[in-house]
Design a protein around this motif. Structure first.
Motif, mmCIF file in Angstrom:
data_model
loop_
_atom_site.group_PDB
_atom_site.id
_atom_site.type_symbol
_atom_site.label_atom_id
_atom_site.label_comp_id
_atom_site.label_asym_id
_atom_site.label_seq_id
_atom_site.Cartn_x
_atom_site.Cartn_y
_atom_site.Cartn_z
ATOM 1 N N TRP A 6 0.814 -1.218 0.000
ATOM 2 C CA TRP A 6 0.000 0.000 0.000
ATOM 3 C C TRP A 6 0.846 1.266 0.000
ATOM 4 O O TRP A 6 0.459 2.287 -0.568
ATOM 5 N N ASN A 60 -8.003 5.356 -4.986
ATOM 6 C CA ASN A 60 -9.425 5.639 -4.837
ATOM 7 C C ASN A 60 -10.219 4.381 -4.515
ATOM 8 O O ASN A 60 -11.206 4.426 -3.782
ATOM 9 N N ARG A 74 -9.231 1.905 -2.718
ATOM 10 C CA ARG A 74 -9.107 1.686 -1.275
ATOM 11 C C ARG A 74 -9.986 2.678 -0.499
ATOM 12 O O ARG A 74 -10.659 2.303 0.473
ATOM 13 N N LYS A 75 -9.984 3.927 -0.934
ATOM 14 C CA LYS A 75 -10.772 4.945 -0.230
ATOM 15 C C LYS A 75 -12.259 4.591 -0.217
ATOM 16 O O LYS A 75 -12.917 4.652 0.844
ATOM 17 N N VAL A 80 -12.920 0.141 0.535
ATOM 18 C CA VAL A 80 -12.466 -0.351 1.845
ATOM 19 C C VAL A 80 -12.864 0.610 2.957
ATOM 20 O O VAL A 80 -13.594 0.262 3.881
ATOM 21 N N ASP A 81 -12.398 1.861 2.856
ATOM 22 C CA ASP A 81 -12.552 2.784 3.978
ATOM 23 C C ASP A 81 -13.966 3.324 4.136
ATOM 24 O O ASP A 81 -14.451 3.475 5.267
ATOM 25 N N LEU A 82 -14.650 3.621 3.035
ATOM 26 C CA LEU A 82 -15.973 4.238 3.126
ATOM 27 C C LEU A 82 -17.112 3.229 3.050
ATOM 28 O O LEU A 82 -18.028 3.253 3.882
ATOM 29 N N ASP A 83 -17.082 2.327 2.068
ATOM 30 C CA ASP A 83 -18.207 1.421 1.852
ATOM 31 C C ASP A 83 -18.033 0.059 2.506
ATOM 32 O O ASP A 83 -18.998 -0.713 2.593
ATOM 33 N N HIS A 84 -16.824 -0.268 2.933
ATOM 34 C CA HIS A 84 -16.541 -1.534 3.634
ATOM 35 C C HIS A 84 -16.995 -2.756 2.823
ATOM 36 O O HIS A 84 -17.474 -3.741 3.369
ATOM 37 N N THR A 121 -12.020 -5.911 2.534
ATOM 38 C CA THR A 121 -10.963 -5.570 3.475
ATOM 39 C C THR A 121 -9.751 -5.082 2.693
ATOM 40 O O THR A 121 -9.626 -5.331 1.487
ATOM 41 N N ALA A 122 -8.839 -4.425 3.376
ATOM 42 C CA ALA A 122 -7.627 -3.947 2.710
ATOM 43 C C ALA A 122 -6.829 -5.105 2.142
ATOM 44 O O ALA A 122 -6.247 -4.999 1.050
#
Length: 560
Positions: free
Chosen positions: A387, A397, A399-400, A403-407, A410-411
């Protein structure tokens, strides 16, 4: 088929991603002088045309596809004098140069956009696509290709501007004749410099649908798919015919359109052999067959590609464009992962065999083949990138949002998918040697090198007569020497075979038979080949009739 073969129908194109090809200054970024220093290598490979990814002035929010000045060279790459030197040297080597034309959008730092956003009554306001909010929200539900919405609110004027890619790439308004005239004048000035053609970025998106209506939103997604909402708009063919008359007819150019969302019907217009629009298009159906079935995830997956579907898709384009339009042939580019890792087998045991097999299948089809830098070496995906190493805005984007916003992932799941599909796999620096930094730079590379450069590099390939490089060289020579590779009709054999891809190229007096094993297994296959078939090329030293060893590929030539 057209009765007279055009030069670009027999040509083989080599795509150069300048940032990653060869650094001449030690700053870690490839440049024009670096490209010029490697022309002997490209001539040795045997290619005819060099396609350069964008080298224009850019703030690099999307690695040069956000252009702030179409007629200035990005200082990272050199100067206009460096470009003119490269162009002359390439021509002296018998190589043509095709420029990347990015005119669906500009950078938000382009002078046109700076003026456009300055006020609602600026003369250049209509150079871009501005709309009022609707119920306090974006004008419609279109999504960006790089995740998230396709609209950005401009606080100063209270309106949204359209960006089908990153927010720093506002879309030009091609409905404005003044915009089209600016683009045509710019293109003509490049032609006056002596370039040999244009690769046109996302050219199928330049004509937006009237009224900018909402598009369908797939289940589980937040926004409408861009291709469904925008691609192949109502005036795109009118604009390209106008471009043909205003620009392209001025010289014997090669033109290829990146046609996101194109279908067979539209391709027959874009690339019709009547020459009214472009010479050929890039279509992406065959590299979307392994996408995630969840539309919210799009490309992000690591499932293997079903061979039966691949054969059906390539065959559809071979059959339906024959005699009407022209194909572009490619496995990968700067937006696709390394093909030997995706459709082949990049293990040490099978990397070379499967790279040669994939090359054989593609280069014997009808169309103009494209080789992406390093493909001729069998370069692989870069699984050593983590990463902290990625540069690509699409990956970051993803990942943003995913992963981070909509889940949705996982990363670790996304990282696995990125190692399989991410664009940075293709953008790691070219592997010239086993020396420090793969001979790409004496400084720190702008993007981390693939860890396997000491085993896979140009020096190694040139010193091994059985390397992937020399197989590509032989395929290119066959295309140059055998007219049937250009003109023969395509015929698929055994469409339901999920292990072997076999096809013929059929002419009036001769034919080719191509057979390729896409698996690591030894299989038995028998075909009704014409008598006196001569083996032209194979990726094994001997020919065992009826037997196909792991990733074996063979080309036979016969007289009728």
């Amino acid at each position: 088929m057209a009765t007279q073969t055009k030069w670009w129908q027999k040509a083989v194109v080599y795509q150069i991603y300048p940032r990653s090809f060869q650094d001449s200054t030690g700053n870690g970024i490839g440049d024009l002088k670096g490209i010029e220093s490697r022309l002997d290598y490209l001539k040795q490979l045997g290619v005819d045309v060099l396609w350069l990814n964008p080298i224009y002035q850019s703030p690099n929010h999307d690695n040069g596809y956000d252009i702030s000045d179409y007629e200035a060279i990005n200082p990272e790459f050199g100067t206009m004098a460096d470009f003119q030197s490269l162009l002359k040297d390439a021509h002296d080597h018998g190589l043509k140069i095709v420029m990347d034309l990015v005119v669906n959008h500009t950078s938000n730092e382009h002078s046109w956009f700076i003026e456009s956003r300055s006020s609602k009554d600026n003369p250049k306001r209509d150079y871009y696509i501005w709309r009022d909010p609707v119920d306090g929200q974006a004008p419609n539900n279109w999504g960006s290709f790089f995740s998230g919405p396709a609209w950005q609110l401009d606080e100063a004027t209270g309106q949204y501007y359209l960006h089908l890619f990153v927010t720093e790439q506002p879309d030009l308004n091609w409905a404005n004749p003044a915009v089209r005239d600016e683009v045509y004048q710019m293109m003509n000035r490049w032609i006056d410099l002596g370039i040999d053609g244009f690769r046109m970025d996302v050219i199928s998106l330049i004509s937006k649908p009237s009224g900018l209506p909402n598009g369908p939103v797939p289940a589980g997604a937040h926004y409408s798919n861009v291709n469904q909402a925008v691609a192949n708009g109502p005036h795109v063919h009118e604009y390209l015919q106008e471009m043909r008359n205003q620009v392209l007819n001025r010289a014997d150019l090669m033109t290829v359109g990146e046609a996101s969302g194109v279908d067979i019907t539209n391709a027959k217009e874009y690339a019709n052999l009547n020459g009214q629009e472009l010479n050929m298009v890039f279509q992406f159906e065959h590299v979307e067959l392994d996408f995630n079935p969840d539309p919210a995830l799009g490309k992000w997956d690591n499932r293997p590609l079903p061979l039966v579907k691949l054969k059906a898709n390539l065959s559809k384009w071979q059959d339906q464009l024959y005699g009407r339009a022209w194909n572009s042939l490619f496995w990968m580019n700067h937006d696709q992962p390394r093909v030997v890792s995706r459709f082949g087998n990049d293990s040490p045991a099978y990397r070379v065999r499967s790279a040669k097999m994939l090359a054989t299948v593609l280069h014997m089809l009808q169309g103009t083949p494209y080789i992406y830098q390093g493909e001729e070496l069998g370069m692989t995906n870069a699984e050593n990138l983590g990463w902290d190493d990625f540069d690509d805005i699409e990956i970051l984007n993803a990942r943003k949002f995913l992963v981070d916003l909509d889940h949705l992932l996982t990363a670790d799941q996304l990282l696995d998918y990125v190692h399989y599909k991410g664009r940075d796999n293709a953008r790691t620096p070219m592997q010239w040697s086993a020396s420090a930094n793969a001979g790409f730079t004496t400084g720190t590379p702008w993007l981390k090198l693939n860890a396997n450069y000491s085993e896979i590099n140009v020096d190694q390939a040139l010193g091994d007569p059985d390397s992937v490089f020399y197989h590509y060289q032989k395929l290119i020579k066959l295309r140059h020497d055998l007219p049937i590779v250009t003109t023969g009709r395509y015929h698929l054999l055994d469409p339901d075979d999920n292990q072997v891809y076999a096809y013929q190229r059929i002419g009036s007096h001769e034919g080719l038979f191509v057979v390729a094993n896409f698996t690591a297994e030894t299989v038995e296959r028998y075909y009704d080949c014409p008598n006196k078939s001569d083996l032209l090329l194979s990726n094994y030293a001997d020919d065992r009739h009826g037997t196909l060893r792991p990733y074996e590929a063979k080309i036979y030539h016969y007289q009728k």
